[in-house]
Motif scaffolding. Structure first.
Motif, PDB file in Angstrom:
ATOM      1  N   GLU A   1      -5.075 -43.695  -9.610  1.00 55.21           N
ATOM      2  CA  GLU A   1      -4.554 -42.464 -10.203  1.00 55.21           C
ATOM      3  C   GLU A   1      -5.374 -41.228  -9.843  1.00 55.21           C
ATOM      4  O   GLU A   1      -4.824 -40.153  -9.659  1.00 55.21           O
ATOM      5  CB  GLU A   1      -4.485 -42.612 -11.725  1.00 55.21           C
ATOM      6  CG  GLU A   1      -3.503 -43.657 -12.186  1.00 55.21           C
ATOM      7  CD  GLU A   1      -3.555 -43.858 -13.686  1.00 55.21           C
ATOM      8  OE1 GLU A   1      -4.251 -43.097 -14.369  1.00 55.21           O
ATOM      9  OE2 GLU A   1      -2.877 -44.785 -14.163  1.00 55.21           O
ATOM     10  N   GLN A   2      -6.682 -41.365  -9.772  1.00 52.38           N
ATOM     11  CA  GLN A   2      -7.566 -40.231  -9.492  1.00 52.38           C
ATOM     12  C   GLN A   2      -8.418 -40.554  -8.260  1.00 52.38           C
ATOM     13  O   GLN A   2      -9.635 -40.622  -8.326  1.00 52.38           O
ATOM     14  CB  GLN A   2      -8.463 -39.961 -10.699  1.00 52.38           C
ATOM     15  CG  GLN A   2      -7.694 -39.638 -11.952  1.00 52.38           C
ATOM     16  CD  GLN A   2      -8.574 -39.729 -13.181  1.00 52.38           C
ATOM     17  OE1 GLN A   2      -9.460 -40.560 -13.254  1.00 52.38           O
ATOM     18  NE2 GLN A   2      -8.315 -38.859 -14.134  1.00 52.38           N
ATOM     19  N   HIS A   3      -7.752 -40.702  -7.131  1.00 50.38           N
ATOM     20  CA  HIS A   3      -8.415 -41.188  -5.928  1.00 50.38           C
ATOM     21  C   HIS A   3      -9.512 -40.243  -5.438  1.00 50.38           C
ATOM     22  O   HIS A   3     -10.595 -40.682  -5.051  1.00 50.38           O
ATOM     23  CB  HIS A   3      -7.397 -41.436  -4.823  1.00 50.38           C
ATOM     24  CG  HIS A   3      -7.993 -42.032  -3.597  1.00 50.38           C
ATOM     25  ND1 HIS A   3      -8.493 -43.309  -3.568  1.00 50.38           N
ATOM     26  CD2 HIS A   3      -8.194 -41.511  -2.366  1.00 50.38           C
ATOM     27  CE1 HIS A   3      -8.971 -43.558  -2.370  1.00 50.38           C
ATOM     28  NE2 HIS A   3      -8.788 -42.486  -1.615  1.00 50.38           N
ATOM     29  N   LYS A   4      -9.261 -38.940  -5.436  1.00 53.16           N
ATOM     30  CA  LYS A   4     -10.252 -37.988  -4.932  1.00 53.16           C
ATOM     31  C   LYS A   4     -11.496 -37.948  -5.809  1.00 53.16           C
ATOM     32  O   LYS A   4     -12.616 -37.937  -5.310  1.00 53.16           O
ATOM     33  CB  LYS A   4      -9.631 -36.602  -4.808  1.00 53.16           C
ATOM     34  CG  LYS A   4      -8.610 -36.516  -3.709  1.00 53.16           C
ATOM     35  CD  LYS A   4      -8.087 -35.133  -3.538  1.00 53.16           C
ATOM     36  CE  LYS A   4      -7.063 -35.120  -2.413  1.00 53.16           C
ATOM     37  NZ  LYS A   4      -6.601 -33.793  -2.111  1.00 53.16           N
ATOM     38  N   LEU A   5     -11.300 -37.943  -7.106  1.00 52.62           N
ATOM     39  CA  LEU A   5     -12.445 -37.980  -8.011  1.00 52.62           C
ATOM     40  C   LEU A   5     -13.201 -39.300  -7.900  1.00 52.62           C
ATOM     41  O   LEU A   5     -14.433 -39.338  -7.958  1.00 52.62           O
ATOM     42  CB  LEU A   5     -11.996 -37.761  -9.453  1.00 52.62           C
ATOM     43  CG  LEU A   5     -11.562 -36.351  -9.828  1.00 52.62           C
ATOM     44  CD1 LEU A   5     -11.021 -36.325 -11.239  1.00 52.62           C
ATOM     45  CD2 LEU A   5     -12.717 -35.395  -9.684  1.00 52.62           C
ATOM     46  N   TYR A   6     -12.464 -40.375  -7.736  1.00 54.33           N
ATOM     47  CA  TYR A   6     -13.083 -41.694  -7.575  1.00 54.33           C
ATOM     48  C   TYR A   6     -13.957 -41.728  -6.328  1.00 54.33           C
ATOM     49  O   TYR A   6     -15.083 -42.217  -6.363  1.00 54.33           O
ATOM     50  CB  TYR A   6     -12.001 -42.767  -7.508  1.00 54.33           C
ATOM     51  CG  TYR A   6     -12.540 -44.152  -7.270  1.00 54.33           C
ATOM     52  CD1 TYR A   6     -13.065 -44.892  -8.317  1.00 54.33           C
ATOM     53  CD2 TYR A   6     -12.530 -44.720  -5.999  1.00 54.33           C
ATOM     54  CE1 TYR A   6     -13.572 -46.166  -8.100  1.00 54.33           C
ATOM     55  CE2 TYR A   6     -13.026 -45.986  -5.783  1.00 54.33           C
ATOM     56  CZ  TYR A   6     -13.543 -46.714  -6.838  1.00 54.33           C
ATOM     57  OH  TYR A   6     -14.048 -47.963  -6.622  1.00 54.33           O
ATOM     58  N   MET A   7     -13.449 -41.213  -5.215  1.00 57.50           N
ATOM     59  CA  MET A   7     -14.211 -41.218  -3.969  1.00 57.50           C
ATOM     60  C   MET A   7     -15.449 -40.334  -4.062  1.00 57.50           C
ATOM     61  O   MET A   7     -16.508 -40.680  -3.555  1.00 57.50           O
ATOM     62  CB  MET A   7     -13.330 -40.776  -2.802  1.00 57.50           C
ATOM     63  CG  MET A   7     -12.265 -41.785  -2.430  1.00 57.50           C
ATOM     64  SD  MET A   7     -12.913 -43.418  -2.054  1.00 57.50           S
ATOM     65  CE  MET A   7     -13.850 -43.080  -0.595  1.00 57.50           C
TER      66      MET A   7
ATOM     67  N   ALA B   1     -23.932 -32.023  -1.103  1.00 57.95           N
ATOM     68  CA  ALA B   1     -22.706 -31.731  -1.839  1.00 57.95           C
ATOM     69  C   ALA B   1     -21.558 -31.397  -0.888  1.00 57.95           C
ATOM     70  O   ALA B   1     -20.415 -31.811  -1.115  1.00 57.95           O
ATOM     71  CB  ALA B   1     -22.944 -30.575  -2.814  1.00 57.95           C
ATOM     72  N   LEU B   2     -21.845 -30.668   0.170  1.00 58.70           N
ATOM     73  CA  LEU B   2     -20.808 -30.382   1.167  1.00 58.70           C
ATOM     74  C   LEU B   2     -20.319 -31.660   1.835  1.00 58.70           C
ATOM     75  O   LEU B   2     -19.122 -31.818   2.078  1.00 58.70           O
ATOM     76  CB  LEU B   2     -21.332 -29.400   2.215  1.00 58.70           C
ATOM     77  CG  LEU B   2     -21.486 -27.958   1.768  1.00 58.70           C
ATOM     78  CD1 LEU B   2     -22.178 -27.130   2.846  1.00 58.70           C
ATOM     79  CD2 LEU B   2     -20.149 -27.366   1.419  1.00 58.70           C
ATOM     80  N   PHE B   3     -21.235 -32.565   2.136  1.00 64.36           N
ATOM     81  CA  PHE B   3     -20.851 -33.847   2.722  1.00 64.36           C
ATOM     82  C   PHE B   3     -19.931 -34.623   1.788  1.00 64.36           C
ATOM     83  O   PHE B   3     -18.912 -35.168   2.207  1.00 64.36           O
ATOM     84  CB  PHE B   3     -22.095 -34.679   3.040  1.00 64.36           C
ATOM     85  CG  PHE B   3     -21.782 -36.081   3.454  1.00 64.36           C
ATOM     86  CD1 PHE B   3     -21.359 -36.355   4.741  1.00 64.36           C
ATOM     87  CD2 PHE B   3     -21.886 -37.130   2.552  1.00 64.36           C
ATOM     88  CE1 PHE B   3     -21.058 -37.654   5.123  1.00 64.36           C
ATOM     89  CE2 PHE B   3     -21.587 -38.429   2.919  1.00 64.36           C
ATOM     90  CZ  PHE B   3     -21.167 -38.683   4.215  1.00 64.36           C
TER      91      PHE B   3
ATOM     92  N   ALA C   1     -14.138 -36.506  -0.796  1.00 64.53           N
ATOM     93  CA  ALA C   1     -13.091 -36.059  -1.712  1.00 64.53           C
ATOM     94  C   ALA C   1     -11.844 -35.522  -0.996  1.00 64.53           C
ATOM     95  O   ALA C   1     -10.723 -35.795  -1.419  1.00 64.53           O
ATOM     96  CB  ALA C   1     -13.637 -34.997  -2.666  1.00 64.53           C
ATOM     97  N   LEU C   2     -12.021 -34.752   0.048  1.00 60.81           N
ATOM     98  CA  LEU C   2     -10.869 -34.118   0.700  1.00 60.81           C
ATOM     99  C   LEU C   2      -9.954 -35.071   1.454  1.00 60.81           C
ATOM    100  O   LEU C   2      -8.739 -34.937   1.364  1.00 60.81           O
ATOM    101  CB  LEU C   2     -11.345 -32.997   1.630  1.00 60.81           C
ATOM    102  CG  LEU C   2     -11.876 -31.750   0.924  1.00 60.81           C
ATOM    103  CD1 LEU C   2     -12.285 -30.716   1.954  1.00 60.81           C
ATOM    104  CD2 LEU C   2     -10.865 -31.168  -0.028  1.00 60.81           C
TER     105      LEU C   2
END
Length: 75
Positions: free
Chosen positions: A18-24, A64-66, A72-73
């Motif tokens: 459900e929250q794939h980007k946050l999970y990654m 953080a950029l990495f 996330a993207l």
């Protein structure tokens, strides 16, 4: 708490479907990466004789950029 290593990062807070980007992104924030970042900051601050806060910001910004760009993207 049968497998504490799997709970070493924050990914257990999010659903991978459900929250794939946050999970990654949360998989990158764990006890071991925080420990490595802290040791890097202390070591580099000691070598360069700069403040730990200055060195910590130099280390945390690329990290953080990495996390945002490569974890996330693409999700």
């Amino acid at each position: 708490f049968q497998n504490i290593v799997s709970m070493s990062n924050l990914s257990f807070l999010f659903s991978p479907t459900e929250q794939h980007k946050l999970y990654m992104a949360a998989t990158s924030i764990d006890i071991f990466s925080i420990w490595v970042i802290a040791l890097l900051a202390l070591g580099i601050a000691r070598l360069t004789k700069k403040g730990v806060g200055t060195v910590l910001s130099i280390i945390l910004i690329p990290w953080a950029l990495f996390v945002v760009i490569f974890k996330a993207l693409p999700g």
